[in-house]
Scaffold this motif. Structure first.
Motif, PDB file in Angstrom:
ATOM      1  N   PRO A  89       0.794  -1.235   0.000  1.00 28.89           N
ATOM      2  CA  PRO A  89       0.000   0.000   0.000  1.00 28.89           C
ATOM      3  C   PRO A  89       0.822   1.279   0.000  1.00 28.89           C
ATOM      4  CG  PRO A  89      -0.144  -1.137   2.114  1.00 28.89           C
ATOM      5  CD  PRO A  89       0.523  -2.074   1.172  1.00 28.89           C
ATOM      6  N   ASP A  90       2.076   1.231   0.485  1.00 26.64           N
ATOM      7  CA  ASP A  90       2.869   2.445   0.504  1.00 26.64           C
ATOM      8  C   ASP A  90       4.236   2.279  -0.151  1.00 26.64           C
ATOM      9  OD1 ASP A  90       3.835   0.783   2.439  1.00 26.64           O
ATOM     10  OD2 ASP A  90       4.089   2.318   3.976  1.00 26.64           O
ATOM     11  N   TRP A  91       4.406   1.189  -0.943  1.00 28.47           N
ATOM     12  CA  TRP A  91       5.694   1.055  -1.639  1.00 28.47           C
ATOM     13  C   TRP A  91       5.544   0.394  -3.008  1.00 28.47           C
ATOM     14  CZ3 TRP A  91       8.412  -3.968  -1.565  1.00 28.47           C
ATOM     15  CH2 TRP A  91       7.760  -4.956  -0.811  1.00 28.47           C
ATOM     16  N   SER A  92       4.467   0.723  -3.689  1.00 29.56           N
ATOM     17  CA  SER A  92       4.247   0.150  -5.019  1.00 29.56           C
ATOM     18  C   SER A  92       5.310   0.624  -6.011  1.00 29.56           C
ATOM     19  CB  SER A  92       2.844   0.509  -5.519  1.00 29.56           C
ATOM     20  OG  SER A  92       2.673   1.916  -5.568  1.00 29.56           O
ATOM     21  N   GLU A  93       5.715   1.890  -5.913  1.00 24.51           N
ATOM     22  CA  GLU A  93       6.735   2.395  -6.834  1.00 24.51           C
ATOM     23  C   GLU A  93       8.045   1.629  -6.651  1.00 24.51           C
ATOM     24  OE1 GLU A  93       9.275   6.497  -7.719  1.00 24.51           O
ATOM     25  OE2 GLU A  93       7.447   6.575  -6.491  1.00 24.51           O
ATOM     26  N   GLU A  94       8.382   1.347  -5.394  1.00 27.77           N
ATOM     27  CA  GLU A  94       9.616   0.622  -5.116  1.00 27.77           C
ATOM     28  C   GLU A  94       9.535  -0.811  -5.635  1.00 27.77           C
ATOM     29  OE1 GLU A  94       9.707   4.236  -3.171  1.00 27.77           O
ATOM     30  OE2 GLU A  94       8.141   2.716  -2.993  1.00 27.77           O
ATOM     31  N   MET A  95       8.354  -1.420  -5.546  1.00 24.35           N
ATOM     32  CA  MET A  95       8.194  -2.774  -6.070  1.00 24.35           C
ATOM     33  C   MET A  95       8.356  -2.785  -7.592  1.00 24.35           C
ATOM     34  SD  MET A  95       7.748  -5.785  -4.822  1.00 24.35           S
ATOM     35  CE  MET A  95       7.543  -7.409  -5.562  1.00 24.35           C
ATOM     36  N   HIS A  96       7.857  -1.767  -8.255  1.00 22.16           N
ATOM     37  CA  HIS A  96       8.075  -1.655  -9.696  1.00 22.16           C
ATOM     38  C   HIS A  96       9.560  -1.556 -10.016  1.00 22.16           C
ATOM     39  CE1 HIS A  96       4.245  -1.547 -11.754  1.00 22.16           C
ATOM     40  NE2 HIS A  96       3.735  -0.714 -10.861  1.00 22.16           N
ATOM     41  N   ARG A  97      10.292  -0.807  -9.218  1.00 20.42           N
ATOM     42  CA  ARG A  97      11.722  -0.641  -9.454  1.00 20.42           C
ATOM     43  C   ARG A  97      12.461  -1.968  -9.288  1.00 20.42           C
ATOM     44  NH1 ARG A  97      13.592   3.860  -5.532  1.00 20.42           N
ATOM     45  NH2 ARG A  97      15.627   3.376  -6.470  1.00 20.42           N
ATOM     46  N   VAL A  98      12.062  -2.752  -8.293  1.00 20.89           N
ATOM     47  CA  VAL A  98      12.685  -4.065  -8.108  1.00 20.89           C
ATOM     48  C   VAL A  98      12.404  -4.951  -9.313  1.00 20.89           C
ATOM     49  CG1 VAL A  98      12.694  -6.165  -6.707  1.00 20.89           C
ATOM     50  CG2 VAL A  98      12.632  -3.929  -5.589  1.00 20.89           C
ATOM     51  N   ALA A  99      11.139  -4.978  -9.744  1.00 22.29           N
ATOM     52  CA  ALA A  99      10.783  -5.809 -10.897  1.00 22.29           C
ATOM     53  C   ALA A  99      11.543  -5.364 -12.139  1.00 22.29           C
ATOM     54  CB  ALA A  99       9.273  -5.747 -11.138  1.00 22.29           C
ATOM     55  N   ASP A 100      11.666  -4.058 -12.343  1.00 21.94           N
ATOM     56  CA  ASP A 100      12.394  -3.560 -13.507  1.00 21.94           C
ATOM     57  C   ASP A 100      13.869  -3.959 -13.448  1.00 21.94           C
ATOM     58  OD1 ASP A 100      10.101  -2.393 -14.469  1.00 21.94           O
ATOM     59  OD2 ASP A 100      10.582  -0.373 -13.773  1.00 21.94           O
ATOM     60  N   ALA A 101      14.458  -3.871 -12.247  1.00 19.77           N
ATOM     61  CA  ALA A 101      15.870  -4.244 -12.105  1.00 19.77           C
ATOM     62  C   ALA A 101      16.070  -5.731 -12.374  1.00 19.77           C
ATOM     63  CB  ALA A 101      16.357  -3.889 -10.700  1.00 19.77           C
ATOM     64  N   PHE A 102      15.137  -6.564 -11.912  1.00 18.93           N
ATOM     65  CA  PHE A 102      15.244  -8.001 -12.153  1.00 18.93           C
ATOM     66  C   PHE A 102      15.128  -8.296 -13.645  1.00 18.93           C
ATOM     67  CE2 PHE A 102      13.433 -12.282 -12.576  1.00 18.93           C
ATOM     68  CZ  PHE A 102      14.331 -13.018 -11.811  1.00 18.93           C
ATOM     69  N   MET A 103      14.176  -7.658 -14.309  1.00 17.53           N
ATOM     70  CA  MET A 103      13.997  -7.891 -15.747  1.00 17.53           C
ATOM     71  C   MET A 103      15.197  -7.383 -16.548  1.00 17.53           C
ATOM     72  SD  MET A 103       9.887  -7.305 -16.426  1.00 17.53           S
ATOM     73  CE  MET A 103       9.783  -5.688 -15.650  1.00 17.53           C
ATOM     74  N   HIS A 104      15.830  -6.326 -16.060  1.00 17.18           N
ATOM     75  CA  HIS A 104      17.030  -5.841 -16.729  1.00 17.18           C
ATOM     76  C   HIS A 104      18.132  -6.889 -16.688  1.00 17.18           C
ATOM     77  CE1 HIS A 104      20.929  -3.666 -16.958  1.00 17.18           C
ATOM     78  NE2 HIS A 104      20.292  -2.921 -17.858  1.00 17.18           N
ATOM     79  N   ASP A 105      18.259  -7.569 -15.522  1.00 17.48           N
ATOM     80  CA  ASP A 105      19.277  -8.607 -15.372  1.00 17.48           C
ATOM     81  C   ASP A 105      18.867  -9.924 -16.023  1.00 17.48           C
ATOM     82  OD1 ASP A 105      20.754  -6.797 -13.969  1.00 17.48           O
ATOM     83  OD2 ASP A 105      20.391  -7.675 -11.988  1.00 17.48           O
ATOM     84  N   HIS A 106      17.564 -10.097 -16.274  1.00 17.34           N
ATOM     85  CA  HIS A 106      17.035 -11.336 -16.845  1.00 17.34           C
ATOM     86  C   HIS A 106      16.135 -10.962 -18.027  1.00 17.34           C
ATOM     87  CE1 HIS A 106      18.004 -12.143 -12.618  1.00 17.34           C
ATOM     88  NE2 HIS A 106      18.283 -13.376 -12.997  1.00 17.34           N
ATOM     89  N   PRO A 107      16.727 -10.631 -19.157  1.00 18.98           N
ATOM     90  CA  PRO A 107      15.942 -10.114 -20.289  1.00 18.98           C
ATOM     91  C   PRO A 107      14.953 -11.115 -20.878  1.00 18.98           C
ATOM     92  CG  PRO A 107      18.236 -10.490 -20.912  1.00 18.98           C
ATOM     93  CD  PRO A 107      18.177 -10.639 -19.434  1.00 18.98           C
ATOM     94  N   ASP A 108      15.075 -12.388 -20.530  1.00 15.35           N
ATOM     95  CA  ASP A 108      14.121 -13.380 -21.029  1.00 15.35           C
ATOM     96  C   ASP A 108      12.927 -13.566 -20.097  1.00 15.35           C
ATOM     97  OD1 ASP A 108      15.667 -13.822 -23.234  1.00 15.35           O
ATOM     98  OD2 ASP A 108      16.762 -15.506 -22.367  1.00 15.35           O
ATOM     99  N   VAL A 109      12.806 -12.703 -19.089  1.00 11.41           N
ATOM    100  CA  VAL A 109      11.711 -12.797 -18.111  1.00 11.41           C
ATOM    101  C   VAL A 109      10.924 -11.493 -18.119  1.00 11.41           C
ATOM    102  CG1 VAL A 109      11.098 -13.114 -15.682  1.00 11.41           C
ATOM    103  CG2 VAL A 109      13.041 -14.373 -16.648  1.00 11.41           C
ATOM    104  N   ARG A 110       9.607 -11.613 -18.035  1.00  7.41           N
ATOM    105  CA  ARG A 110       8.738 -10.456 -17.855  1.00  7.41           C
ATOM    106  C   ARG A 110       7.894 -10.687 -16.615  1.00  7.41           C
ATOM    107  NH1 ARG A 110      11.894  -8.847 -20.601  1.00  7.41           N
ATOM    108  NH2 ARG A 110      11.791  -7.916 -22.679  1.00  7.41           N
ATOM    109  N   ILE A 111       7.717  -9.641 -15.831  1.00  7.96           N
ATOM    110  CA  ILE A 111       6.903  -9.732 -14.622  1.00  7.96           C
ATOM    111  C   ILE A 111       5.667  -8.869 -14.800  1.00  7.96           C
ATOM    112  CG2 ILE A 111       6.794  -9.296 -12.135  1.00  7.96           C
ATOM    113  CD1 ILE A 111       9.780  -9.813 -12.002  1.00  7.96           C
ATOM    114  N   ASP A 112       4.515  -9.497 -14.788  1.00  6.86           N
ATOM    115  CA  ASP A 112       3.230  -8.807 -14.872  1.00  6.86           C
ATOM    116  C   ASP A 112       2.814  -8.478 -13.435  1.00  6.86           C
ATOM    117  OD1 ASP A 112       0.721  -7.853 -15.324  1.00  6.86           O
ATOM    118  OD2 ASP A 112      -0.117  -9.736 -16.051  1.00  6.86           O
TER     119      ASP A 112
END
Length: 433
Positions: free
Chosen positions: A45-68
């Motif tokens: 509820p108060d850290w959705s932006e940060e969760m997006h940043r984590v997902a983006d960083a993971f996808m950057h390191d794993h270009p064959d993965v997408r997180i919906d």
């Protein structure tokens, strides 16, 4: 965010690590037909932006993965999980609480075992026990050790002539009266977000009124024999009502949501707020404010304050996914609690759930020390209070309506206590069929 010996957890030393048996090379995650897509439903509820940043960083390191990535809404994690669990349609990655309901999902085979992840093997031992289902499945990883506290503006307290935090509930009301006389709103409370009413006033009312006198309260919840239509049970709700009657809370309390309450305190428009350790990053650093914390004094005069300790909402992986999805989802959790952790912990500044806390981890050391003291008190008394996610999942929904009705004055504390007692008994009866 109720464990019998949580006070001992930070006395444990060493950081157990294991090889990440779930790790999958990024190149093997996707296929020639496209990337591997992980679905995620998250309570943030108060850290959705940060969760997006984590997902983006993971996808950057794993270009064959997408997180919906999608986020839960409503008043609780459980109300988001129930319809999906009932239709066997849980996302790959899901937010969960350590609760009988989630443990039952694990024992039913709906959640994967996370025991081979690095994050699991770094957890405090007591949290590993709390997040292990009766059948032995290690079903989730909490995002932190949790409790709710009273955050207070030191300058406002001094201007109101309050020289020390109140030590019991009567003193708490007296402090509120002094703050009002000084021209301040005493307490910002999230009346429109019953999750915080449950984590806060209810859990501390239960801790001091019930758990302190009924050592086997857990068993009584399970078998439905817990008595709440008595002075101790009624007091849980009457003290919540007293916050309104004694003009402790803000005028728009019944309309105030989670974010509004955080902002009201952080902007200096209230002297205190009842909030979790997970919000420390926002609350401990208001606009030039000196902020302190104290354990909510929901105890009677002359009685010790009973602590409420548990674990924050964490993350699980759905078993229904393919083996490849489960492996990459677990790999994401290791990233979340490893390289990705500074991306979200830096804002939240909560209490990390690990045996060893890095020296450079962000957080207020006075807050950390207070939680340490609470753990020692819990170990001494062997009776930490109820962390309210331990109630039956359907009872939580009943409790939400009763807490808001008491706060609004549309039901009495006695009627609310009886309704809660009846719900606990009913859920125990249904579970036994």
């Amino acid at each position: 965010m109720a464990i019998a010996s949580l006070a001992a957890v930070l006395l444990l030393a060493g950081c157990g690590r294991s090889e990440d048996a779930t790790a999958v090379p990024a190149s093997s995650a996707g296929t020639s037909s496209g990337p591997l897509v992980l679905t995620a439903l998250v309570w943030a509820p108060d850290w959705s932006e940060e969760m997006h940043r984590v997902a983006d960083a993971f996808m950057h390191d794993h270009p064959d993965v997408r997180i919906d990535l999608q986020f839960m809404i409503g008043n609780s994690v459980e109300e988001n999980l129930k319809p999906r669990a009932a239709t066997d349609s849980l996302p790959d990655i899901i937010s969960v609480n350590a609760s009988p309901y989630t443990a039952e999902l694990a024992d039913q085979g709906m959640l994967a075992d996370l025991g081979q992840t690095r994050a699991w093997n770094q957890l405090l031992d007591i949290l590993q026990r709390e997040w292990t289902a009766p059948g032995g499945r290690r079903y989730g990883i909490p995002s932190g050790v949790a409790t709710t506290l009273i955050y207070y503006n030191r300058d406002m307290f001094e201007r109101a002539g309050i020289t020390a935090p109140p030590a019991d509930f009567d003193a708490f009301l007296a402090a509120g009266a002094a703050l009002r006389r000084a021209g301040f709103t005493p307490l910002a409370l999230s009346g429109a977000f019953p999750n915080m009413l449950g984590n806060g006033p209810f859990s501390y009312g239960f801790a001091n009124g019930i758990a302190a006198h009924v050592p086997d309260w857990r068993a009584r919840i399970t078998n439905g024999s817990l008595q709440l239509d008595n002075p101790q049970g009624i007091a849980i709700f009457s003290r919540l009502r007293a916050l309104v009657e004694q003009k402790m809370v803000q005028a728009d309390c019944l309309r105030a949501g989670y974010d509004a309450t955080l902002n009201q305190f952080a902007e200096g428009r209230a002297a205190m707020t009842f909030q979790g350790t997970w919000a420390a990053g926002v609350l401990m650093h208001g606009r030039g404010m000196r902020v302190g914390v104290f354990v909510p004094p929901w105890n009677d005069r002359g009685q010790p304050i009973r602590p409420v300790l548990g674990s924050e909402t964490g993350f699980a992986v759905a078993q229904r996914s393919s083996e490849r999805h489960r492996a990459v989802a677990a790999q994401f959790l290791d990233f979340l609690y490893g390289p990705g952790m500074p991306l979200w912990q830096g804002k939240r500044q909560n209490i990390p759930p690990f045996r060893t806390i890095a020296a450079d981890v962000k957080g207020d050391r006075a807050l950390f020390a207070l939680v340490e003291d609470m753990k020692r008190d819990a170990a001494r008394d062997n009776a930490p209070g109820l962390y309210y996610s331990l109630l039956p999942v359907n009872t939580i929904e009943v409790l939400h309506t009763q807490l808001q009705a008491v706060l609004a004055g549309s039901t009495t504390p006695a009627r609310a206590a009886r309704t809660l007692q009846d719900s606990i008994a009913e859920q125990a009866s249904l579970a036994g069929k």
